[in-house]
Design an enzyme around this catalytic site. Structure first.
Site, mmCIF file in Angstrom:
data_model
loop_
_atom_site.group_PDB
_atom_site.id
_atom_site.type_symbol
_atom_site.label_atom_id
_atom_site.label_comp_id
_atom_site.label_asym_id
_atom_site.label_seq_id
_atom_site.Cartn_x
_atom_site.Cartn_y
_atom_site.Cartn_z
ATOM 1 N N LYS A 82 58.010 72.854 7.266
ATOM 2 C CA LYS A 82 58.454 71.910 6.237
ATOM 3 C C LYS A 82 58.622 72.600 4.881
ATOM 4 C CE LYS A 82 54.740 69.349 6.821
ATOM 5 N NZ LYS A 82 54.059 70.090 7.902
ATOM 6 N N ARG A 135 51.400 60.812 5.375
ATOM 7 C CA ARG A 135 50.642 61.277 6.534
ATOM 8 C C ARG A 135 49.891 60.157 7.223
ATOM 9 N NH1 ARG A 135 50.376 67.054 4.472
ATOM 10 N NH2 ARG A 135 49.185 68.238 5.975
ATOM 11 N N ARG A 149 50.195 82.732 8.353
ATOM 12 C CA ARG A 149 50.852 82.290 7.109
ATOM 13 C C ARG A 149 50.216 82.900 5.868
ATOM 14 N NH1 ARG A 149 51.889 76.036 6.283
ATOM 15 N NH2 ARG A 149 49.676 75.904 6.786
ATOM 16 N N ARG A 160 45.708 81.053 2.747
ATOM 17 C CA ARG A 160 44.972 79.834 2.394
ATOM 18 C C ARG A 160 43.655 79.793 3.157
ATOM 19 N NH1 ARG A 160 49.328 75.158 3.498
ATOM 20 N NH2 ARG A 160 47.446 74.126 4.228
ATOM 21 N N ARG A 214 43.099 70.273 11.888
ATOM 22 C CA ARG A 214 44.315 69.749 11.247
ATOM 23 C C ARG A 214 45.339 69.297 12.290
ATOM 24 N NH1 ARG A 214 45.072 74.723 7.938
ATOM 25 N NH2 ARG A 214 47.186 74.067 7.522
HETATM 26 P P1 ADP Z 1 54.536 73.603 6.971
HETATM 27 O O1 ADP Z 1 54.930 73.440 5.538
HETATM 28 O O2 ADP Z 1 55.242 72.653 7.880
HETATM 29 O O3 ADP Z 1 53.057 73.581 7.193
HETATM 30 P P2 ADP Z 1 55.452 76.373 6.600
HETATM 31 O O4 ADP Z 1 56.839 76.195 6.087
HETATM 32 O O5 ADP Z 1 54.408 76.752 5.640
HETATM 33 O O6 ADP Z 1 55.009 75.055 7.441
HETATM 34 O O7 ADP Z 1 55.538 77.429 7.790
HETATM 35 C C1 ADP Z 1 54.352 77.811 8.510
HETATM 36 C C2 ADP Z 1 54.388 79.303 8.805
HETATM 37 O O8 ADP Z 1 55.426 79.585 9.760
HETATM 38 C C3 ADP Z 1 54.703 80.195 7.609
HETATM 39 O O9 ADP Z 1 53.998 81.396 7.780
HETATM 40 C C4 ADP Z 1 56.220 80.422 7.703
HETATM 41 O O10 ADP Z 1 56.611 81.661 7.115
HETATM 42 C C5 ADP Z 1 56.418 80.442 9.211
HETATM 43 N N1 ADP Z 1 57.696 79.834 9.640
HETATM 44 C C6 ADP Z 1 58.333 78.766 9.126
HETATM 45 N N2 ADP Z 1 59.456 78.476 9.817
HETATM 46 C C7 ADP Z 1 59.527 79.390 10.818
HETATM 47 C C8 ADP Z 1 60.452 79.634 11.894
HETATM 48 N N3 ADP Z 1 61.537 78.865 12.073
HETATM 49 N N4 ADP Z 1 60.187 80.666 12.724
HETATM 50 C C9 ADP Z 1 59.092 81.437 12.552
HETATM 51 N N5 ADP Z 1 58.190 81.271 11.573
HETATM 52 C C10 ADP Z 1 58.390 80.255 10.711
HETATM 53 P P1 ADP Z 2 50.240 72.047 6.068
HETATM 54 O O1 ADP Z 2 51.462 72.632 5.429
HETATM 55 O O2 ADP Z 2 49.481 73.039 6.875
HETATM 56 O O3 ADP Z 2 50.535 70.784 6.800
HETATM 57 P P2 ADP Z 2 49.540 70.984 3.455
HETATM 58 O O4 ADP Z 2 49.708 72.028 2.427
HETATM 59 O O5 ADP Z 2 50.636 69.967 3.578
HETATM 60 O O6 ADP Z 2 49.267 71.682 4.878
HETATM 61 O O7 ADP Z 2 48.178 70.221 3.239
HETATM 62 C C1 ADP Z 2 46.956 70.907 3.096
HETATM 63 C C2 ADP Z 2 45.820 69.899 3.025
HETATM 64 O O8 ADP Z 2 46.004 69.059 1.871
HETATM 65 C C3 ADP Z 2 45.743 68.941 4.195
HETATM 66 O O9 ADP Z 2 45.003 69.480 5.276
HETATM 67 C C4 ADP Z 2 45.029 67.742 3.557
HETATM 68 O O10 ADP Z 2 43.643 67.992 3.409
HETATM 69 C C5 ADP Z 2 45.636 67.718 2.159
HETATM 70 N N1 ADP Z 2 46.852 66.869 2.076
HETATM 71 C C6 ADP Z 2 48.111 67.270 1.789
HETATM 72 N N2 ADP Z 2 48.965 66.217 1.807
HETATM 73 C C7 ADP Z 2 48.214 65.132 2.122
HETATM 74 C C8 ADP Z 2 48.508 63.746 2.327
HETATM 75 N N3 ADP Z 2 49.757 63.261 2.208
HETATM 76 N N4 ADP Z 2 47.469 62.931 2.642
HETATM 77 C C9 ADP Z 2 46.220 63.382 2.758
HETATM 78 N N5 ADP Z 2 45.872 64.669 2.587
HETATM 79 C C10 ADP Z 2 46.869 65.543 2.274
#
Ligand code: ADP
Ligand code: ADP
Ligand code: ZN
Length: 216
Positions: free
Chosen positions: A13, A88, A127, A160, A171
Site C-alpha cells: 500500500k 481498519r 522492509r 521498524r 499483525r
Molecule cells: P504496506 O504499506 O502495505 O504495509 P509496503 O508498501 O510497505 O506495504 O511494502 C512492504 C514491503 O514489501 C516493503 O519492503 C516494500 O519495499 C516491499 N514491496 C512492496 N511492493 C512489492 C512488490 N510488488 N514486490 C516485492 N516487494 C514489494
Molecule cells: P503496515 O504497513 O505494516 O500495515 P502501518 O504502518 O499501516 O503498518 O501501521 C503500523 C501500526 O500502526 C499498526 O500495527 C497499528 O498498531 C497502527 N495503526 C495504523 N493505522 C491504524 C488504524 N487505521 N487503526 C488502528 N491502528 C492503526
C-alpha cells in the site's frame, strides 16, 4: 480522485501510494506514518499509540477517527486523497463515511491488493523505511540506490521495531480478525476493485493506473 489503498500489512500500500502521489499529485494519508511521527516527536498521542503498535495491535478507533477527521479537512485534500492503512475496522469505515459526507467528497474506489501470506512475511521482515518521509524499501526486492539512504529525501532508512519477527504474525492475525471483513463491506457498496499484488512493483502500479483511468 478519492481512494483507499487496502490490503494486509506488507501488501504494498505505502509503496504504491508514494508512486500515485507523484503521478496524480494527490496526497497520501498514511495513518501508520502519522502515528510513527507522533511517537518520534514524543506527543501524548504517540505515547498512547506506541504500546499498541509495539504489540502489533490496533490503536483504538476513537484515536484514529480523530486523526483522519482533522487530516481530511486540510486544504490539500480538496483535490483528492489516497488513504493508506485506514480504515481498519467497521467502526473506522462508518466514521469515514460520515466525515466524507460532511465534506462532500465521496469515495471513488477501494483498491484491494491481494498477496499470499508467505510473501507478506517475506516482505515485512525485509522492509526498511525512511525515518523522514516513510518511503518503503526492501533488503532484497526494492533496494535504495545508496545503501541506508532514502532515494526520495536523502534521510536515513531503518527497520521498524514492529517489523521484527514477534509482532508480525499478530499483525497478520489482527488483519484477518478485524480488517479483512471490510472487503465485503466495500464490495457491497460496489466500489471495491481487487488486484493481484503479487507482481513486480511497476506491474502493480500499471494495473492500478488502468483502474484509475476508467474513473477519470
Ligand atoms: P504496506 O504499506 O502495505 O504495509 P509496503 O508498501 O510497505 O506495504 O511494502 C512492504 C514491503 O514489501 C516493503 O519492503 C516494500 O519495499 C516491499 N514491496 C512492496 N511492493 C512489492 C512488490 N510488488 N514486490 C516485492 N516487494 C514489494
Ligand atoms: P503496515 O504497513 O505494516 O500495515 P502501518 O504502518 O499501516 O503498518 O501501521 C503500523 C501500526 O500502526 C499498526 O500495527 C497499528 O498498531 C497502527 N495503526 C495504523 N493505522 C491504524 C488504524 N487505521 N487503526 C488502528 N491502528 C492503526
Ligand atoms: Zn525519505
Amino acid at each position: 480522485m478519492n481512494l483507499i489503498l487496502f490490503g494486509p500489512p506488507g501488501a504494498g500500500k505505502g509503496t504504491q501510494a508514494k508512486k500515485l502521489v507523484d503521478f496524480y499529485g494527490i496526497p497520501q494519508i498514511s495513518t501508520g506514518d502519522i502515528l510513527r511521527a507522533n511517537v518520534r516527536e514524543g506527543t501524548e498521542l504517540g505515547f498512547v499509540a506506541k504500546a499498541y503498535m509495539d504489540k502489533g495491535d490496533l490503536v483504538p478507533d476513537e484515536v484514529l477517527i480523530g486523526i483522519i477527521k482533522n487530516r481530511l479537512k486540510e486544504p490539500d485534500c480538496k483535490i483528492g486523497f489516497i488513504l493508506d492503512g485506514y480504515p481498519r475496522t467497521v467502526s473506522q469505515a462508518n466514521a469515514l463515511e460520515v466525515i466524507l459526507d460532511e465534506i462532500n467528497k465521496p469515495l471513488d474506489v477501494i483498491l484491494n491488493l491481494e498477496v499470499p501470506n508467505k510473501k507478506l512475511i517475506e516482505r515485512i521482515s525485509g522492509r526498511l523505511i525512511c525515518r523522514n518521509c516513510g518511503a518503503s524499501y526492501h533488503r532484497i526486492f526494492n533496494q535504495p540506490k545508496k545503501e541506508g539512504i532514502c532515494d526520495i529525501c536523502g534521510d536515513e532508512i531503518y527497520q521498524r521495531s514492529d517489523d521484527k519477527e514477534e509482532s508480525v504474525q499478530n499483525r497478520l492475525n489482527v488483519y484477518k480478525m478485524q480488517t479483512q471483513l471490510l472487503i465485503d463491506y466495500y464490495f457491497k457498496k460496489g466500489i471495491l476493485v481487487t488486484l493481484e499484488g503479487n507482481k513486480e512493483i511497476d506491474e502493480v502500479l500499471e494495473d492500478i493506473k488502468v483502474v484509475l483511468a476508467k474513473l477519470a
